[in-house]
Design an enzyme around this catalytic site. Structure first.
Site, PDB file in Angstrom:
ATOM      1  N   ARG A  25       1.172  -0.928  -0.152  1.00 39.81           N
ATOM      2  CA  ARG A  25       0.227  -0.185   0.360  1.00 39.81           C
ATOM      3  C   ARG A  25       0.722   1.005  -0.120  1.00 39.81           C
ATOM      4  O   ARG A  25       0.679   2.019  -1.116  1.00 39.81           O
ATOM      5  CB  ARG A  25      -1.412   0.440   1.118  1.00 39.81           C
ATOM      6  CG  ARG A  25      -1.980  -0.799   0.911  1.00 39.81           C
ATOM      7  CD  ARG A  25      -3.280  -0.911   2.167  1.00 39.81           C
ATOM      8  NE  ARG A  25      -2.531  -1.469   3.275  1.00 39.81           N
ATOM      9  CZ  ARG A  25      -2.706  -1.315   4.936  1.00 39.81           C
ATOM     10  NH1 ARG A  25      -4.286  -0.546   5.206  1.00 39.81           N
ATOM     11  NH2 ARG A  25      -1.879  -1.815   5.530  1.00 39.81           N
ATOM     12  N   ASN A  43      -6.709  -2.172   2.194  1.00 37.51           N
ATOM     13  CA  ASN A  43      -7.416  -3.608   1.837  1.00 37.51           C
ATOM     14  C   ASN A  43      -8.153  -3.907   2.186  1.00 37.51           C
ATOM     15  O   ASN A  43      -9.131  -3.813   3.014  1.00 37.51           O
ATOM     16  CB  ASN A  43      -6.196  -4.222   2.893  1.00 37.51           C
ATOM     17  CG  ASN A  43      -4.729  -3.980   3.183  1.00 37.51           C
ATOM     18  OD1 ASN A  43      -3.790  -4.265   2.312  1.00 37.51           O
ATOM     19  ND2 ASN A  43      -3.381  -4.355   4.660  1.00 37.51           N
TER      20      ASN A  43
END
Length: 784
Positions: A25, A43
């Protein structure tokens, strides 16, 4: 320029692969800002969801750049794209994780400490100086601390450690490498260390100085790592190494080393490029390496790894390990922290109880280990990785496998329970296989409990329940009995041991067409109810045929012959002449210390007392090792066979040098009487043991070649898979691959999973799925 390239649009990208817990990320965030793209990343269950808004050209460049910059251990396996309405947001954000979507495979393995964190650890100006839990988004424990998905701090064993203000600032700073690092911690807010003596009394003072003093004065430490405890001592002291052997009751099994840094390894070991890359990788396995000749002057090599040409070596993969080294300590023994026959200790309480009497001190901390994960062990053969044990650093990465060709809309979840020795379990979910960490031998209730924990952990992460069960039909395996008891109402598929070996290698390489399987291992339960282990099979996932095999040999003493290879040597001596006087004559010459046991053994060999029979490559290697005096009593699984392979490598002649022994072939069986006669002849002529060992290896290779050619005559199959624990033998594997290629076959060997029983669950699972599919779809369509 394409006018559409400047058109503004918004896309959703659903990214599958190893993309959680590996700094993915933050990478997405940086690449998005580089390309001036707005949107978000978060997520979800099994995936990372990205929303990107910009011109078509910007978005396409973003995707290309993201794919290029994603490095191991992160891995993109697929990106599913769809268009969304424009949102006209003004920045790119990392959003809170969502517990939605479908379960998948994005939970990561444990990652070795990175060089930046090591630098922080060693600089007094850093607030992480000498802090043994330093980590960032690029490194640290993952799988061993995960308790749920999506991967975020609240579902890890770090949840009890609230971030202090400096850590939170780093966690929220996109320019910091600890940006969204779920394991971030410091001395103010993170786990703490304490040193206790073997009376469970806290040792006062600086733990690092106390540990250094303890190691330099010959003490043994139990050190809590990320997946369990290690027993650690000074590898340069023969006295303390022998003390550890005595206390752990580990007579000759090799100890692994943890070495200060890569430079120290390079200075003291012969390293190929592949070995160096493997050793220094983020997976940080134990790698078998050849020491340089002078190292025996500094380390007691024969005490560390008796009879071996290589030592198991790893680099410090946690800050705790790195802090154990000083100017006076460059090599440490690091072996599993357990009593013989028990799983590795996981909790402080287990360690204090189980390792009492072994460790002098206990280096503990208050971060919980979620699940036991032992170190991975591998070697490099012909510049390719060969796993002996696949665990930390690799598990739970998924392995793709070939699906049945048609008719499957929803793929059932399969649980394969594995074998009794070197156990791993396997779950098939969707088009991916998740092989568990090394769970060890499953012979007692404590080990079975460890097996249940490992399987349950993967099931919980995947959020699945098995629908099909695959197992080894060996009637004596307690893990098989566990499966039959626990899942008696499920579809159950028995997969024979050696068929599972063959299917495992096929699945690893995505093979669908039939193959010739050269399966060499210790012993496995065969389709005829006998013990197999030296087989040439033909077949696929559905079925197999036994093309040829070693002639069945008596196994005097039953399983005792596995521990005492001299008993198997007796079997070969009797097989040669079928004569009691001949057998006794040679037995007294070769094994004079067992005179009192000979009558009972001879009675089994001539049939007066019932005796099982076995066609096993492992037992053949054991017997030859005993005949050569290399090993007459094994103190650990496979010792005799391994040491025989090591002696073959010591020979001065190269691979496939001249000379092999004779063997006969009839009725689909290799006959080894002449082989044994030739070996005895060389012994009488005082031929060096190393040369005899090498000629024996060449003979086994020629037996395999002969068997493969026999199978080819009947099937015209040219794809050959090599599986079974005997293929851990470096010399045998290298020679067999070369010879098989010379005679025109395509050869497949294990590179993702172990060749031994640690990989067998994959073959069980895939074979069961294909058999289920054949039963449900193919047979039903044929019936109609």
């Amino acid at each position: 320029m394409d006018p559409l390239a400047s058109t503004k649009e918004r896309r959703q990208l659903l990214v599958s692969g190893t993309v959680q817990g590996v700094g993915f990320r933050p990478l997405v965030y940086r690449v998005a800002n580089k390309h001036q793209i707005t949107g978000s990343v978060c997520n979800q269950l099994g995936i990372v969801s990205i929303e990107v808004e910009g011109t078509v050209e910007q978005i396409n460049r973003f995707i290309r750049d993201l794919e290029v910059q994603t490095k191991e251990p992160a891995k993109i396996e697929s990106i599913e794209q769809s268009l969304l309405p424009l949102a006209n947001d003004n920045c790119f954000r990392i959003k809170e994780s969502k517990a939605e979507g479908i379960s998948g495979y994005s939970f990561p393995p444990d990652l070795a400490v990175c060089s930046e964190c090591i630098s922080d650890l060693t600089h007094p100006s850093q607030r992480y100086y000498n802090y043994p839990f330093t980590s960032c988004s690029n490194c640290g424990p993952r799988y061993s601390i995960i308790q749920g998905i999506p991967y975020d701090r609240p579902v890890t064993t770090m949840k009890d450690f609230s971030l202090c203000e400096p850590c939170r600032k780093e966690y929220e700073d996109p320019s910091n490498r600890r940006f969204h690092a779920q394991t971030i911690a410091c001395p103010t807010c993170g786990p703490i260390v304490e040193l206790r003596n073997n009376k469970n009394v806290l040792v006062s003072g600086d733990w690092k100085r106390n540990v250094e003093k303890a190691l330099l004065t010959g003490k043994i430490l139990a050190v809590k790592g990320i997946g369990g405890f290690h027993l650690i001592c000074d590898a340069a002291s023969r006295k303390v190494v022998e003390k550890l052997r005595n206390r752990k009751r580990r007579a000759r099994k090799p100890f692994a080393l943890i070495v200060r840094d890569l430079q120290t390894v390079e200075e003291n070991f012969e390293l190929t490029q592949a070995e160096q890359e493997l050793l220094a990788s983020r997976r940080a396995p134990i790698v078998l390496l050849r020491p340089k000749p002078f190292l025996k002057e500094w380390l007691p090599l024969e005490s560390l790894a008796p009879g071996y040409q290589r030592l198991g070596v790893m680099l410090p993969y946690t800050p705790m390990h790195a802090l154990l080294f000083t100017d006076s300590l460059s090599f440490l023994v690091a072996t599993s922290g357990n009593q013989s026959g028990l799983p590795i200790a996981r909790t402080n309480e287990e360690a204090l109880q189980q390792l009492d009497g072994i460790a002098d001190y206990f280096l503990l901390h208050n971060r919980e280990i979620g699940v036991r994960v032992e170190d991975s062990v591998c070697q490099v053969v012909d510049e390719q990785i060969s796993f002996i044990r696949r665990s930390r650093g690799y598990v739970p990465e998924s392995i793709p496998f070939p699906l049945p060709p048609f008719g499957v809309k929803e793929i059932p979840t399969v649980l394969a329970v594995g074998a009794e020795m070197k156990n791993t379990a396997c779950i098939l979910h969707g088009d991916r296989a998740i092989l568990s960490q090394h769970l060890g031998e499953i012979e007692h209730e404590e080990q079975l409990t460890c097996w249940r924990e490992g399987v349950q952990h993967i099931q919980e992460l995947l959020r699945v329940e098995p629908e099909i069960i695959a197992y080894d039909p060996h009637p004596g395996y307690i893990v098989t009995q566990q499966a039959l008891d626990q899942f008696q109402d499920y579809p159950l598929f028995p997969i024979y041991h050696h068929h599972a070996h063959m299917a495992a290698c096929m699945a690893e390489h995505g093979l669908i067409s039939p193959v010739i399987g050269c399966i060499l291992d210790g012993t496995g339960y065969g389709r005829d109810g006998n013990l197999w282990g030296f087989e040439i099979l033909t077949g696929d996932y559905l079925k197999f045929e036994r093309a040829c095999h070693l002639e069945p040999l008596a196994l005097p003493g039953g399983e005792a012959a596995i521990r005492y290879p001299w008993m198997m040597a007796m079997s070969l001596l009797y097989q040669l002449e079928q004569d009691m006087f001949f057998t006794k004559h040679w037995a007294l010459q070769l094994f004079p210390d067992v005179k009192e046991q000979l009558p009972f053994l001879l009675a089994q060999l001539d049939g007066r007392i019932p005796c099982p029979r076995v066609s096993s490559a492992g037992r053949l290697f054991d017997a030859v090792a005993a005949l050569l005096g290399i090993c007459v009593e094994s103190t650990y699984d496979g010792e005799a066979a391994v040491l025989l392979g090591e002696r073959a490598e010591m020979s001065s002649t190269g691979c496939l040098g001249k000379g092999n022994y004779s063997f006969a072939y009839s009725a689909g069986q290799w006959r080894v009487g002449q082989l044994i006669k030739d070996i005895l002849g060389d012994l009488m002529l005082s031929v060096p043991i190393e040369e005899i060992a090498k000629k024996f290896h060449h003979t086994v290779v020629e037996m395999v070649i002969f068997g493969v050619l026999e199978a080819y005559k009947k099937t015209e199959i040219r794809s050959v898979v090599l599986s079974g624990g005997v293929w851990n033998n470096r010399y045998l594997l290298s020679c067999a691959k070369k010879r098989l290629k010379e005679v025109g076959f395509t050869v497949y060997t294990h590179q993702k999973i172990p060749a031994g029983d640690g990989g067998i669950a994959l073959g069980q699972a895939v074979s069961a799925l294909w058999r289920w599919h054949h039963h449900v779809f193919v047979r039903s369509s044929e019936d109609h």
